[in-house]
Motif scaffolding. Structure first.
Motif: not given
Length: 387
Positions: A239-250
């Protein structure tokens, strides 16, 4: 016959699931007249196990990754062996994770506790000499692939093929449409299921690569939706890593959500492992990937004797599912392989047909659940031990 006490040890999420299914089958076959203790994860705890310590301490992999944890692991090995002796179980069942479980079993050889191991080390892939070594301390081995018994039986170790547990995962009961409706995903948009692994060592290697690949895929397919099933051992990190992507991820957790994502997805991008067979059972076209630290890969190249990472490919002895391993695991290659599946219906159907053939070789459709065969094996061994 007294109510048997069975000590189980699992060291990773896949083993936790195997252990839980075995526990459930044992309870069903004994009308609940069985007791458990040992080490496991959330699935085994749901079936009544009180874990000696948190299983997540054991979910490390690879030489470079294990080294910093050696002192704690050695303490846990000693603690576990002592606990087994003090509990005086009717048998010890160790499940996969040989780096930990075999060391515990060796300490208990000769202690009048039947030692059963579930899931064979892959001697057909690397270090065939391990078959002889484990035959010296184990009493029985339960294996999940049909071609494995001869490797161990020739060394004098009694071995039983019980089938691959993925067959009873319940994927067929899950609705793709219900998953999409529940999460507001339109039926006509492409869905990518992303699976970066169940260990932080895996996710830390793959997520940066997946980020670049997904960014390119979103540019190519603007309507593309992304779902990421994860497990408790890495959920916070993911969750912490993907929050920085700027891409909506479920991001979803739990088996029902994971399997719903599999059934709903048009394509999966997955770390190599048991999940590749779960995707195969769900008939989800996939691209298998893996990256490891350079030292670990350097050693692995000199030890591994098989050409394929995926069991499906291994059973067919050719590439049915694309594999992007180590240096081949690049954002560009991922985009190419995922695009082939999204763009070419014939390509998808071909992979589906080949996957179905492989799953039949693993026992799909033969009637009995692998956990039930494993439970029968354990109860038979206990009965022999008593008599």
């Amino acid at each position: 016959m007294k109510t048997p006490l069975i000590y189980l040890i699992a060291g990773e999420p896949s083993g936790d699931l195997l252990g839980a299914r075995l526990m459930k089958a044992l309870k069903a076959k004994t009308n609940g007249q069985v007791r458990f203790c040992g080490i496991g994860g959330p699935h085994m705890c749901e079936e009544g196990l009180e874990s000696l310590f948190d299983m997540s301490e054991l979910t490390v992999m690879g030489l470079a990754e294990v080294l910093p944890h050696i002192p704690k692991i050695l303490r846990r090995i000693k603690q576990t062996a002592q606990d087994v002796e003090s509990q005086k179980p009717d048998c010890l069942i160790t499940i996969d994770a040989p780096g930990f479980t075999f060391r515990v079993a060796k300490k208990l050889k000769g202690k009048n506790i039947p030692l059963i191991h579930y899931v064979a080390p892959t001697v057909w892939a690397w270090k065939p000499g391990r078959a002889k070594k484990i035959a010296q301390f184990l009493d029985h081995l339960m294996v999940i692939l049909p071609f494995e018994p001869p490797y161990f039986e020739k060394e004098g170790l009694k071995t039983t093929f019980v089938g691959h547990s993925v067959i009873e995962s319940g994927i067929d009961d899950i609705s793709a449409a219900a998953f999409k409706e529940r999460h507001g995903i339109p039926a006509d948009v492409p869905l990518l299921c992303m699976l970066p692994g169940s260990r932080q060592t895996e996710t830390s290697q793959l997520l940066p690569i997946f980020k670049d690949a997904v960014t390119s895929l979103k540019a190519k397919y603007p309507n593309l939706r992304i779902v990421l099933p994860t497990v408790s051992t890495v959920s916070q990190y993911v969750k912490e890593m993907t929050m920085e992507w700027g891409i909506p991820i479920l991001i979803v957790e739990g088996d029902d959500e994971k399997f719903g994502a599999f059934k709903a997805a048009d394509v999966a991008l997955a770390a190599s492992g048991t999940v590749s067979l779960e995707l195969a059972l769900a008939k989800t076209p996939s691209v298998i990937t893996y990256r490891m630290k350079k030292m670990t890969h350097f050693l692995a190249k000199r030890l591994v004797k098989v050409k394929y990472a995926s069991i499906v490919n291994l059973l067919h002895d050719r590439y049915v599912i694309p594999e992007l391993i180590q240096d081949d695991c690049t954002p560009e290659n991922i985009v190419t392989e995922v695009s082939k599946i999204l763009d070419d219906a014939k390509h998808r159907h071909t992979q589906d047909a080949e996957i179905e053939t492989a799953m039949k070789k693993l026992g799909l459709g033969d009637g009995q659940k692998p956990s039930e065969r494993a439970a029968d094996c354990v109860l038979s061994l206990l009965q022999k031990d008593v008599s």
